[in-house]
Design a protein around this motif. Structure first.
Motif, PDB file in Angstrom:
ATOM      1  N   LEU A  67     -21.975 -25.191  29.529  1.00 40.58           N
ATOM      2  CA  LEU A  67     -20.686 -25.198  30.208  1.00 40.58           C
ATOM      3  C   LEU A  67     -20.807 -25.407  31.714  1.00 40.58           C
ATOM      4  O   LEU A  67     -19.957 -26.048  32.334  1.00 40.58           O
ATOM      5  CB  LEU A  67     -19.943 -23.887  29.951  1.00 40.58           C
ATOM      6  N   TRP A  68     -21.875 -24.857  32.303  1.00 41.44           N
ATOM      7  CA  TRP A  68     -21.913 -24.816  33.767  1.00 41.44           C
ATOM      8  C   TRP A  68     -23.106 -25.542  34.382  1.00 41.44           C
ATOM      9  O   TRP A  68     -23.207 -25.610  35.612  1.00 41.44           O
ATOM     10  CB  TRP A  68     -21.936 -23.353  34.237  1.00 41.44           C
ATOM     11  N   LEU A  69     -24.035 -26.051  33.563  1.00 44.02           N
ATOM     12  CA  LEU A  69     -25.191 -26.771  34.097  1.00 44.02           C
ATOM     13  C   LEU A  69     -25.155 -28.220  33.623  1.00 44.02           C
ATOM     14  O   LEU A  69     -24.587 -28.513  32.565  1.00 44.02           O
ATOM     15  CB  LEU A  69     -26.493 -26.107  33.630  1.00 44.02           C
ATOM     16  N   PRO A  70     -25.767 -29.160  34.389  1.00 45.51           N
ATOM     17  CA  PRO A  70     -25.792 -30.564  33.941  1.00 45.51           C
ATOM     18  C   PRO A  70     -26.583 -30.709  32.647  1.00 45.51           C
ATOM     19  O   PRO A  70     -27.602 -30.040  32.449  1.00 45.51           O
ATOM     20  CB  PRO A  70     -26.449 -31.287  35.121  1.00 45.51           C
ATOM     21  N   GLN A  71     -26.100 -31.591  31.782  1.00 42.01           N
ATOM     22  CA  GLN A  71     -26.701 -31.752  30.458  1.00 42.01           C
ATOM     23  C   GLN A  71     -27.152 -33.198  30.258  1.00 42.01           C
ATOM     24  O   GLN A  71     -26.521 -34.136  30.763  1.00 42.01           O
ATOM     25  CB  GLN A  71     -25.681 -31.390  29.374  1.00 42.01           C
ATOM     26  N   PRO A  72     -28.268 -33.388  29.503  1.00 40.32           N
ATOM     27  CA  PRO A  72     -28.682 -34.766  29.182  1.00 40.32           C
ATOM     28  C   PRO A  72     -27.831 -35.328  28.053  1.00 40.32           C
ATOM     29  O   PRO A  72     -27.526 -34.631  27.080  1.00 40.32           O
ATOM     30  CB  PRO A  72     -30.142 -34.568  28.753  1.00 40.32           C
ATOM     31  N   TYR A  73     -27.426 -36.577  28.197  1.00 44.06           N
ATOM     32  CA  TYR A  73     -26.642 -37.247  27.158  1.00 44.06           C
ATOM     33  C   TYR A  73     -27.281 -38.593  26.844  1.00 44.06           C
ATOM     34  O   TYR A  73     -27.902 -39.217  27.725  1.00 44.06           O
ATOM     35  CB  TYR A  73     -25.204 -37.464  27.631  1.00 44.06           C
ATOM     36  N   PRO A  74     -27.160 -39.070  25.602  1.00 48.88           N
ATOM     37  CA  PRO A  74     -27.746 -40.374  25.237  1.00 48.88           C
ATOM     38  C   PRO A  74     -27.163 -41.493  26.100  1.00 48.88           C
ATOM     39  O   PRO A  74     -25.959 -41.550  26.342  1.00 48.88           O
ATOM     40  CB  PRO A  74     -27.331 -40.537  23.765  1.00 48.88           C
ATOM     41  N   GLY A  75     -28.066 -42.355  26.591  1.00 48.76           N
ATOM     42  CA  GLY A  75     -27.628 -43.482  27.412  1.00 48.76           C
ATOM     43  C   GLY A  75     -27.570 -43.189  28.890  1.00 48.76           C
ATOM     44  O   GLY A  75     -27.300 -44.101  29.679  1.00 48.76           O
ATOM     45  N   LEU A  76     -27.806 -41.947  29.299  1.00 47.32           N
ATOM     46  CA  LEU A  76     -27.776 -41.579  30.721  1.00 47.32           C
ATOM     47  C   LEU A  76     -29.175 -41.178  31.172  1.00 47.32           C
ATOM     48  O   LEU A  76     -29.896 -40.488  30.440  1.00 47.32           O
ATOM     49  CB  LEU A  76     -26.792 -40.437  30.962  1.00 47.32           C
ATOM     50  N   ASP A  77     -29.561 -41.610  32.362  1.00 48.73           N
ATOM     51  CA  ASP A  77     -30.919 -41.356  32.853  1.00 48.73           C
ATOM     52  C   ASP A  77     -31.106 -39.915  33.296  1.00 48.73           C
ATOM     53  O   ASP A  77     -32.207 -39.362  33.173  1.00 48.73           O
ATOM     54  CB  ASP A  77     -31.215 -42.294  34.031  1.00 48.73           C
TER      55      ASP A  77
END
Length: 408
Positions: A67-77
Motif C-alpha cells: 500500500l505504501w511502498l513502491p512495487q515492481p510490476y511487469p513491463g516496468l524497470d
C-alpha cells in the motif's frame, strides 16, 4: 374557589419542567451525535480489518508494504507507486497503492492553505483591527456567506472557466503573481506620503474600497507587460519554455488550479474564525501598547497576534480539515490523475475523489471496496483529530480571554 398562592408555584414548576426537558433533549442530541460519529468509525474499522488477514479466492493480497511502498510490476524497470484498480484486458493487476491518493490529498490541501491562509489572516487582521465599523458590518457577513457556496459550484467554475483561461493566459498569470505583492506595498508607501488632507479623504479604515481602483490599475499594467515579459524572458511561449528548460508539462487541470479553487472555498472558514479570535482580544491590551508608544504594526505583531495565536492556529487547523476532506472541487478541477510528482503543474487525485467515483462500481466485500473504505477511515481519523485539536485550542483561548477580561 381559586387559590391565588398556587398559581406562581405552578408556573415555577412548569418552567422547571420545560428547562429539564430542554436540557434532556440537548443532552440526548449531543450523545446521539457522538454515538453516530463513533458508529461511523467502528463501521469503517470493522469493514477494513479483514483486508489484512484474509483474502477471497481470486482477490489480490494486500499488505502495508504494497500500500505504501513502491512495487515492481511487469513491463516496468523500477518499482513504482500505482493506483490502477481497473486495467485493460490482458494486463496483470490490479495495482493498489494508496500512496498516490494520500499524496494528492495532502498536495491539494497544502496548495489551498498556501493561497487561503495569508489572504484570510490578512483580511481578518484588517477587518478586526483597522477597518471602520460601518464597513466591517457589511464586509464580514459577506465574506462569511461565501462559506455556504457549494463545492460543486466552485469546482465547476475552476474546471470549466479558470483552468482554460489560465492555460490561454499563462504569461499574464505569472506577471500578476510577480507584480501584485510589490504593487500593494508601493500603494501603501504612496498613501503614507500623501498630504494630510488627502489621507483624511482616504482613511485606512476604508482602504478595502479605495484600493480597488489601484488593483484594477495593477491588473491593466500586468496585462500590458505580460506579452513583453513572455517574449523577452520565455521566447514568446511560457508553456513551451517550461517544457524545454525545466521539463515541466503544463496540465490544464493541475494542483495550482485545485489550490486556487479550494483556497477560495477554505478562506471564509479561516477568515471567520481568525477574525473572531482577533476581535476578541481585550481592547485594553492594544490601547496600552499604543499608549506606551507602539505603532499599529508593532501592536499587531507583538501584542494582538500572540494573544490571539491559539485561535488563529485553530482557524488554520479547521481550514486544513476541510481542505483534506473536500471532494467535488478536487474531482472536477484536478484532472483526476493519481500521480505522485512534486510538480504543481501536474494533475492529482485525492482519496475523497476516488471514493466518490469508484465506490459505486466496487464489489462489496472485495479488495477494491475495502481499500476505498480504508481511505475513508484515514480521512475520518485525520479530520477527527484535527478538529478535536482545534476545538481544544479554542476552548483554552476562551478561558484566557475570560481571565484578561475580554470577549469570551
Amino acid at each position: 374557589m381559586h387559590d391565588s398562592s398556587s398559581s406562581p408555584l405552578l408556573r415555577r414548576r412548569l418552567r422547571q419542567g420545560r428547562d429539564r426537558l430542554a436540557t434532556a433533549l440537548i443532552t440526548a442530541g449531543g450523545i446521539g451525535v457522538i454515538a453516530a460519529v463513533m458508529a461511523i468509525g467502528v463501521f469503517l474499522a470493522v469493514e477494513v480489518l479483514p483486508l489484512f488477514w484474509s483474502s477471497s479466492p481470486g482477490e489480490p493480497e494486500v499488505s502495508l508494504a504494497s500500500l505504501w511502498l513502491p512495487q515492481p510490476y511487469p513491463g516496468l524497470d523500477e518499482p513504482v507507486y500505482r493506483w490502477q484498480p481497473a486495467l485493460p484486458e490482458g494486463e496483470p493487476g490490479p495495482r493498489f497503492s494508496l500512496a498516490p491518493l494520500a499524496w494528492g490529498t495532502l498536495e491539494a490541501a497544502a496548495w489551498s492553505l498556501v493561497i487561503a491562509v495569508p489572504l484570510a489572516l490578512g483580511a481578518a487582521a484588517h477587518s478586526a483591527l483597522f477597518m471602520s465599523r460601518r464597513l466591517r458590518a457589511h464586509i464580514k457577513p459577506t465574506l462569511e456567506l461565501l462559506e455556504a457556496l457549494p463545492g460543486v459550484v466552485i469546482g465547476f467554475l475552476a474546471g470549466l472557466v479558470l483552468a482554460p483561461w489560465l492555460e490561454r493566459h499563462l504569461g499574464l498569470g505569472l506577471t500578476l503573481l510577480l507584480l501584485l505583492p510589490p504593487g500593494l506595498v508601493l500603494g501603501g508607501a504612496l498613501w503614507s506620503r500623501l498630504p494630510g488632507r488627502v489621507r483624511q479623504r482616504l482613511p485606512l479604515g476604508w482602504s478595502a474600497l479605495w484600493l480597488l481602483p489601484w488593483l484594477l490599475l495593477l491588473w491593466g499594467l500586468a496585462n500590458g507587460l505580460a506579452p513583453w515579459l513572455e517574449g523577452w524572458w520565455f521566447g514568446g511561449d511560457l508553456r513551451t519554455w517550461l517544457a524545454a528548460h525545466l521539463g515541466l508539462d503544463y496540465a490544464s487541470r493541475n494542483a495550482i488550479i485545485v489550490g486556487m479553487a479550494m483556497g477560495f472555498a477554505v478562506m471564509p472558514t479561516v477568515y471567520a474564525l481568525a477574525e473572531d479570535a482577533l476581535s476578541g482580544v481585550p481592547k485594553s491590551l492594544a490601547e496600552g501598547a499604543q499608549a506606551l508608544g507602539a505603532t499599529r504594526w508593532q501592536t499587531l505583531w507583538r501584542v494582538v497576534l500572540p494573544a490571539a495565536g491559539p485561535g488563529v492556529f485553530s482557524a488554520v487547523m479547521i481550514g486544513a480539515g476541510r481542505a483534506v476532506g473536500e471532494t467535488m472541487i478536487v474531482l472536477i478541477a484536478s484532472g483526476n490523475t493519481p500521480l505522485m510528482t512534486a510538480s504543481p503543474l501536474d494533475g492529482l487525485r485525492s482519496m475523497a475523489a476516488s471514493i466518490a467515483t469508484e465506490l459505486p462500481e466496487a464489489a462489496p466485500g472485495g479488495t477494491h471496496y475495502r481499500l476505498l473504505l480504508l481511505a475513508a477511515l484515514l480521512l475520518f481519523v485525520f479530520t477527527f483529530l484535527v478538529n478535536t485539536l482545534a476545538e481544544v485550542v479554542r476552548t483554552r483561548l476562551r478561558r484566557r480571554y475570560r481571565r484578561l477580561g475580554g470577549t469570551p
